[in-house]
Design an enzyme around this catalytic site. Structure first.
Site, PDB file in Angstrom:
ATOM      1  CG  HIS A 146     -37.624  45.531  22.668  1.00  8.68           C
ATOM      2  ND1 HIS A 146     -37.023  44.547  23.406  1.00  8.68           N
ATOM      3  CD2 HIS A 146     -38.224  46.350  23.577  1.00  8.68           C
ATOM      4  CE1 HIS A 146     -37.242  44.762  24.698  1.00  8.68           C
ATOM      5  NE2 HIS A 146     -37.971  45.853  24.824  1.00  8.68           N
ATOM      6  NE  ARG A 151     -37.111  42.548  28.924  1.00  8.26           N
ATOM      7  CZ  ARG A 151     -37.427  43.841  28.806  1.00  8.26           C
ATOM      8  NH1 ARG A 151     -38.429  44.225  28.048  1.00  8.26           N
ATOM      9  NH2 ARG A 151     -36.699  44.756  29.434  1.00  8.26           N
ATOM     10  CD  GLU A 160     -36.195  41.583  21.929  1.00  6.35           C
ATOM     11  OE1 GLU A 160     -37.232  41.176  22.467  1.00  6.35           O
ATOM     12  OE2 GLU A 160     -35.659  42.659  22.175  1.00  6.35           O
ATOM     13  NE  ARG A 203     -43.684  50.757  36.856  1.00  2.00           N
ATOM     14  CZ  ARG A 203     -42.812  50.260  37.745  1.00  2.00           C
ATOM     15  NH1 ARG A 203     -42.680  50.835  38.914  1.00  2.00           N
ATOM     16  NH2 ARG A 203     -42.057  49.233  37.455  1.00  2.00           N
ATOM     17  CB  ILE A 204     -46.861  48.741  31.173  1.00  2.00           C
ATOM     18  CG1 ILE A 204     -45.584  49.581  31.331  1.00  2.00           C
ATOM     19  CG2 ILE A 204     -47.251  48.635  29.691  1.00  2.00           C
ATOM     20  CD1 ILE A 204     -44.315  48.932  30.792  1.00  2.00           C
TER      21      ILE A 204
HETATM   22  P1  NAP Z   1     -44.538  46.600  37.036  1.00  2.00           P
HETATM   23  O1  NAP Z   1     -45.220  47.887  37.348  1.00  2.00           O
HETATM   24  O2  NAP Z   1     -43.595  46.013  38.001  1.00  2.00           O
HETATM   25  O3  NAP Z   1     -45.680  45.530  36.669  1.00  2.00           O
HETATM   26  C1  NAP Z   1     -45.495  44.166  36.639  1.00  2.00           C
HETATM   27  C2  NAP Z   1     -46.757  43.498  37.160  1.00  2.00           C
HETATM   28  O4  NAP Z   1     -46.613  42.083  37.029  1.00  2.00           O
HETATM   29  C3  NAP Z   1     -47.029  43.794  38.634  1.00  2.00           C
HETATM   30  O5  NAP Z   1     -48.387  44.124  38.784  1.00  2.00           O
HETATM   31  C4  NAP Z   1     -46.688  42.482  39.333  1.00  2.00           C
HETATM   32  O6  NAP Z   1     -47.501  42.214  40.450  1.00  2.00           O
HETATM   33  C5  NAP Z   1     -47.029  41.479  38.247  1.00  2.00           C
HETATM   34  N1  NAP Z   1     -46.312  40.207  38.429  1.00  2.00           N
HETATM   35  C6  NAP Z   1     -44.986  40.031  38.552  1.00  2.00           C
HETATM   36  N2  NAP Z   1     -44.700  38.725  38.648  1.00  2.00           N
HETATM   37  C7  NAP Z   1     -45.878  38.065  38.604  1.00  2.00           C
HETATM   38  C8  NAP Z   1     -46.244  36.696  38.673  1.00  2.00           C
HETATM   39  N3  NAP Z   1     -45.320  35.757  38.802  1.00  2.00           N
HETATM   40  N4  NAP Z   1     -47.538  36.382  38.583  1.00  2.00           N
HETATM   41  C9  NAP Z   1     -48.462  37.341  38.464  1.00  2.00           C
HETATM   42  N5  NAP Z   1     -48.202  38.658  38.400  1.00  2.00           N
HETATM   43  C10 NAP Z   1     -46.916  39.012  38.470  1.00  2.00           C
HETATM   44  O7  NAP Z   1     -43.724  46.743  35.679  1.00  2.00           O
HETATM   45  P2  NAP Z   1     -44.064  47.657  34.389  1.00  2.00           P
HETATM   46  O8  NAP Z   1     -43.375  48.962  34.518  1.00  2.00           O
HETATM   47  O9  NAP Z   1     -45.529  47.624  34.127  1.00  2.00           O
HETATM   48  O10 NAP Z   1     -43.276  46.815  33.271  1.00  2.00           O
HETATM   49  C11 NAP Z   1     -43.627  45.475  33.012  1.00  2.00           C
HETATM   50  C12 NAP Z   1     -42.632  44.836  32.059  1.00  2.00           C
HETATM   51  O11 NAP Z   1     -42.804  45.351  30.755  1.00  2.00           O
HETATM   52  C13 NAP Z   1     -41.146  45.124  32.371  1.00  2.00           C
HETATM   53  O12 NAP Z   1     -40.643  44.220  33.320  1.00  2.00           O
HETATM   54  C14 NAP Z   1     -40.478  44.966  31.020  1.00  2.00           C
HETATM   55  O13 NAP Z   1     -39.965  43.660  30.872  1.00  2.00           O
HETATM   56  C15 NAP Z   1     -41.603  45.189  30.027  1.00  2.00           C
HETATM   57  N6  NAP Z   1     -41.402  46.408  29.210  1.00  2.00           N
HETATM   58  C16 NAP Z   1     -41.256  46.286  27.863  1.00  2.00           C
HETATM   59  C17 NAP Z   1     -41.094  47.420  27.095  1.00  2.00           C
HETATM   60  C18 NAP Z   1     -40.913  47.331  25.609  1.00  2.00           C
HETATM   61  O14 NAP Z   1     -40.174  48.131  25.058  1.00  2.00           O
HETATM   62  N7  NAP Z   1     -41.558  46.417  24.909  1.00  2.00           N
HETATM   63  C19 NAP Z   1     -41.072  48.694  27.685  1.00  2.00           C
HETATM   64  C20 NAP Z   1     -41.214  48.773  29.061  1.00  2.00           C
HETATM   65  C21 NAP Z   1     -41.384  47.623  29.816  1.00  2.00           C
HETATM   66  P3  NAP Z   1     -47.330  42.907  41.896  1.00  2.00           P
HETATM   67  O15 NAP Z   1     -47.876  44.284  41.756  1.00  2.00           O
HETATM   68  O16 NAP Z   1     -48.143  42.027  42.753  1.00  2.00           O
HETATM   69  O17 NAP Z   1     -45.857  42.901  42.180  1.00  2.00           O
HETATM   70  C1  GLV Z   2     -37.927  47.922  27.772  1.00  2.00           C
HETATM   71  O1  GLV Z   2     -38.158  46.862  27.286  1.00  2.00           O
HETATM   72  C2  GLV Z   2     -37.796  48.143  29.168  1.00  2.00           C
HETATM   73  O2  GLV Z   2     -37.848  47.186  29.946  1.00  2.00           O
HETATM   74  O3  GLV Z   2     -37.612  49.320  29.543  1.00  2.00           O
END
Ligand code: NAP
Ligand code: GLV
Ligand code: GLV
Length: 321
Positions: free
Chosen positions: A285, A238, A267, A157-158
């Protein structure tokens, strides 16, 4: 016995109001800081639901201490702070808040891309220190974004939301993901590539993977050495996905041009050498930190928790993989 719900931190009022409408015994950590582990271990004993933060470690010890816990509602999309396998084995439902924070986190990613490429934070410090004496043709030169290559590592998604904004700058997108994302490719002309191809070619490498056993230290010394010395690394995913000491040494020796970080390996501790470097921009963060987003997260986290306690299906359930 009255249903007892514990909130490890005060969340926006809209979420609390939903919980108050239920006939719960609601306890909110009164400190304006994370709940101390000792108190968490006490509280967890007799509660039915917990609404927790990404900074709360919900491990085996916490889960084993719980005697009637039915739901762990995480106020985040990431859930690496929870032992999902163990909690699920014990029949506890885990929920999270995906989607509503996608755009906010993508926007922070762009804030870091701009800040590091155009040296915004460094230049702000320069002005505040009274160093701006005269316009100069060579003062604080950065790098153009327009026409450059953006490498997305983790096109979920992100990652996809970050990439979609890149067309405004005529950037080319290459991405790494375990599964191909065909509709994303159609929408953005993004090309799937190996991690190595991305590291060798991208001008900006932006990490959007979840933290798992497989992705810990996904980017280490070897990967940083593959990057161009004009390239920047952005991490809003992360901290432990990047080997922080390898990053510090790559930044010091100019193996890469710079980095933009929202997350850290230990962190809230930030590597002391990062703080001393000018070619890195550091945020505490803030990915989802907009009023709109945090409010929506509060509503979803509360609704998820309430649904489980009413024996209904919550909107967002985390399953062990
Ligand atoms: P998401 O939609 O689940 O996206 C994660 C992507 O990573 C998916 O496309 C997944 O592939 C891929 N992936 C997972 N494991 C993998 C691997 N071993 N090798 C290759 N690709 C892999 O999650 P999201 O909503 O975008 O969020 C992603 C991450 O951002 C969260 O888990 C969180 O830790 C972080 N985050 C940080 C903040 C912040 O405040 N800084 C805010 C929000 C989120 P598939 O589609 O094939 O499963
Ligand atoms: C923030 O880092 C989140 O995973 O929502
Ligand atoms: C810069 O300020 C310019 O006018 O070129």
């Amino acid at each position: 016995m009255k249903t007892k719900v514990y909130l490890t931190r005060r969340i926006p009022d809209e979420g609390i109001a939903l919980l108050k409408k239920q006939n719960y015994h609601l306890v909110i950590n009164p400190l304006d800081k994370p709940v101390p582990r000792k108190i968490l271990l006490q509280e967890i004993k007799n509660i039915d639901g917990i609404l927790c933060m990404l900074s709360d470690r919900i491990d085996r010890r916490v889960i084993d201490t719980a005697q009637r816990l039915k739901v762990i509602s995480n106020y985040a999309v990431g859930y690496d702070n929870i032992d999902v396998h163990y909690a699920s084995k014990k029949g506890i439902i885990i929920t999270n808040t995906p989607g509503v924070l996608t755009e906010a986190t993508a926007e922070v990613t762009w804030a870091l891309i701009f800040a590091i490429a155009r040296r915004v934070a460094e230049a702000d410090r320069f002005v505040r220190q009274g160093k701006f004496k005269v316009w100069s043709p060579t003062l604080l030169l950065g790098r153009l974004l327009t026409g450059k290559i953006l490498g997305i590592v983790g096109a979920g998604r992100i990652g996809q939301a970050v990439a979609k904004k890149a067309s405004a700058f005529g950037m080319k997108i290459i991405y790494y993901n375990r599964r191909a994302k065909t509709s994303f490719e159609k929408q953005t002309q993004a090309k799937k590539a190996s991690l190595e191809t991305i590291l060798k070619n991208a001008d900006f490498v932006s990490i959007h993977l979840p933290l798992t056993e497989e992705t810990k230290h996904f980017i280490g010394a070897k990967e940083l050495r593959m990057m161009k010395d004009t390239a920047y690394l952005i991490n809003v995913a992360r901290g432990p996905i990047v080997d922080e000491s390898a990053l510090v040494s790559a930044l010091k020796t100019k193996i890469i041009a710079g980095a933009g970080l929202d997350v850290y390996e230990k962190e809230p501790d930030v590597h002391q050498d990062l703080v001393k470097l000018d070619n890195v921009v550091l945020l505490p963060h803030l990915g989802s930190a907009t009023i709109e987003t945090r409010t929506e997260m509060a509503i979803i986290a509360a609704e998820n928790l309430i649904a489980v306690l009413q024996d209904k299906k919550p909107r967002f359930v985390v399953k062990p993989t």
